[in-house]
Design a protein around this motif. Sequence first.
Motif, PDB file in Angstrom:
ATOM      1  N   LYS A  72       0.819  -1.216   0.000  1.00  0.00           N
ATOM      2  CA  LYS A  72       0.000   0.000   0.000  1.00  0.00           C
ATOM      3  C   LYS A  72       0.858   1.274   0.000  1.00  0.00           C
ATOM      4  CE  LYS A  72      -4.230  -1.686   0.123  1.00  0.00           C
ATOM      5  NZ  LYS A  72      -4.996  -1.730   1.366  1.00  0.00           N
ATOM      6  N   PHE A  73       2.141   1.121   0.315  1.00  0.00           N
ATOM      7  CA  PHE A  73       3.027   2.280   0.311  1.00  0.00           C
ATOM      8  C   PHE A  73       3.474   2.658  -1.095  1.00  0.00           C
ATOM      9  CE2 PHE A  73       3.648   1.306   4.824  1.00  0.00           C
ATOM     10  CZ  PHE A  73       3.679   2.577   5.368  1.00  0.00           C
ATOM     11  N   GLY A  98       3.920   4.309  -4.465  1.00  0.00           N
ATOM     12  CA  GLY A  98       3.502   5.626  -4.925  1.00  0.00           C
ATOM     13  C   GLY A  98       3.582   6.699  -3.864  1.00  0.00           C
ATOM     14  N   GLN A  99       3.918   6.330  -2.607  1.00  0.00           N
ATOM     15  CA  GLN A  99       3.999   7.324  -1.547  1.00  0.00           C
ATOM     16  C   GLN A  99       5.430   7.872  -1.431  1.00  0.00           C
ATOM     17  OE1 GLN A  99       2.119   6.402   2.180  1.00  0.00           O
ATOM     18  NE2 GLN A  99       0.648   4.984   1.255  1.00  0.00           N
ATOM     19  N   GLU A 100       5.554   9.047  -0.807  1.00  0.00           N
ATOM     20  CA  GLU A 100       6.838   9.730  -0.732  1.00  0.00           C
ATOM     21  C   GLU A 100       7.875   8.951   0.063  1.00  0.00           C
ATOM     22  OE1 GLU A 100       6.555  13.698   0.636  1.00  0.00           O
ATOM     23  OE2 GLU A 100       4.971  14.276  -0.761  1.00  0.00           O
ATOM     24  N   ILE A 101       7.436   8.126   1.009  1.00  0.00           N
ATOM     25  CA  ILE A 101       8.379   7.422   1.869  1.00  0.00           C
ATOM     26  C   ILE A 101       9.312   6.530   1.070  1.00  0.00           C
ATOM     27  CG2 ILE A 101       6.700   5.585   2.327  1.00  0.00           C
ATOM     28  CD1 ILE A 101       9.494   6.872   4.671  1.00  0.00           C
ATOM     29  N   ASN A 137      -0.378  -0.888   5.295  1.00  0.00           N
ATOM     30  CA  ASN A 137       0.476   0.212   5.767  1.00  0.00           C
ATOM     31  C   ASN A 137       1.369  -0.187   6.934  1.00  0.00           C
ATOM     32  OD1 ASN A 137      -0.392   2.209   3.883  1.00  0.00           O
ATOM     33  ND2 ASN A 137      -2.264   2.477   5.080  1.00  0.00           N
ATOM     34  N   TRP A 147       1.704   2.711   9.822  1.00  0.00           N
ATOM     35  CA  TRP A 147       1.540   4.127   9.538  1.00  0.00           C
ATOM     36  C   TRP A 147       0.070   4.441   9.281  1.00  0.00           C
ATOM     37  CZ3 TRP A 147       2.572   8.962   9.760  1.00  0.00           C
ATOM     38  CH2 TRP A 147       2.107   9.867   8.814  1.00  0.00           C
ATOM     39  N   SER A 165      -2.162   7.623   8.094  1.00  0.00           N
ATOM     40  CA  SER A 165      -2.188   8.999   7.608  1.00  0.00           C
ATOM     41  C   SER A 165      -3.218   9.800   8.404  1.00  0.00           C
ATOM     42  CB  SER A 165      -2.538   9.031   6.119  1.00  0.00           C
ATOM     43  OG  SER A 165      -3.867   8.564   5.923  1.00  0.00           O
ATOM     44  N   GLU A 177       5.573  14.478   7.104  1.00  0.00           N
ATOM     45  CA  GLU A 177       5.547  13.180   7.753  1.00  0.00           C
ATOM     46  C   GLU A 177       6.525  12.177   7.137  1.00  0.00           C
ATOM     47  OE1 GLU A 177       2.908  14.691   6.523  1.00  0.00           O
ATOM     48  OE2 GLU A 177       1.310  14.862   8.031  1.00  0.00           O
ATOM     49  N   SER A 178       6.726  12.253   5.817  1.00  0.00           N
ATOM     50  CA  SER A 178       7.580  11.262   5.155  1.00  0.00           C
ATOM     51  C   SER A 178       9.015  11.345   5.670  1.00  0.00           C
ATOM     52  CB  SER A 178       7.559  11.462   3.638  1.00  0.00           C
ATOM     53  OG  SER A 178       8.022  12.765   3.294  1.00  0.00           O
TER      54      SER A 178
END
Length: 305
Positions: A36-37, A39-42, A62, A97, A99, A167-168
């Motif tokens: 699920k992560f 495409g996320q900035e992390i 997550n 995590w 959001s 947050e990232s």
Amino acid sequence: MSNKVDKLHKQALREQQKRIKPGECMKYIRLVIDAKFLGQEILQELNSTDLKYEIRQLPVSNCIIWERNVGQQTLSAGSSSTGLEEAWQRENQVVQWLSEFSFQQAVKNQNLACIGPNLRDAFPDCQFTVAVPKLRHGKHSSSSSQDALIEMQLLQELHVEQLERPESQHLLALLQRYTKAIAEAPYKKQRNESLGCFKKYVANDKKQCVRVEQGNGYGRLWQQHLNRLPMVTLEVAESIIAQYPCPKKLLDHFSTDPHAVQTLADLKIKRCNGPQPLQTERRIGNVLSNKLYTLYNARDPNMLI
């Protein structure tokens, strides 16, 4: 045959010690990140570090877990050229995590009570951390959100980390701290088990230690010992040493002179920078003198000093 087995056993032990050694252990730890992560900035932040990670579908969305390379090989179920693959063992730390949107929705729908049970069902015998954005102060924050965080910690026994924005970046810093701690945990555990309660004295920790060589250093060691005692400053220790250059002198004085405690109490403290105008003379005093007498003469190990 026996010599060959012994040689292989020693080689395996050396390899195992190398894997847990600080500085090397980070090479054998990887993060497993829920899909699920994607495409996320992390993930972009992780690519800028030396941390190893793998993306996988985890039982709880997550989530992030850690695995350790145990230095063994197993039969590969995939298309490995050798038919073997490295064996990885899961560690007992899990980070989830949430959001800001997910957290507020869970609070609104009263679903936060399910987080702890879901994590324990998916990852038994683990320690759990729930990372959430730091709550905003003002009209958008509510007491229900604060209450929800408290309930997660007290009722569900979850560790909660509130991350500043962005947050990232702070989530990455959290993962780096956890990865380092997890990687070094076996070494620290082994060190504590081998040294036990005497670790401070036999761990070759040279901090504030006194070297005694060829008869030199005993005076410094005597001073260091006195400085470890409450109420004993450098000036007090030097004043005692001037009168009693070694512990035996003080012990002999206690054993032979019935007024030794009072004599020690009346001992004047020499100031490092010499006497100053309007400065009163200081004495060792009855309190410290009696404590020293009790310390060096008591035979009861439970005696309070």
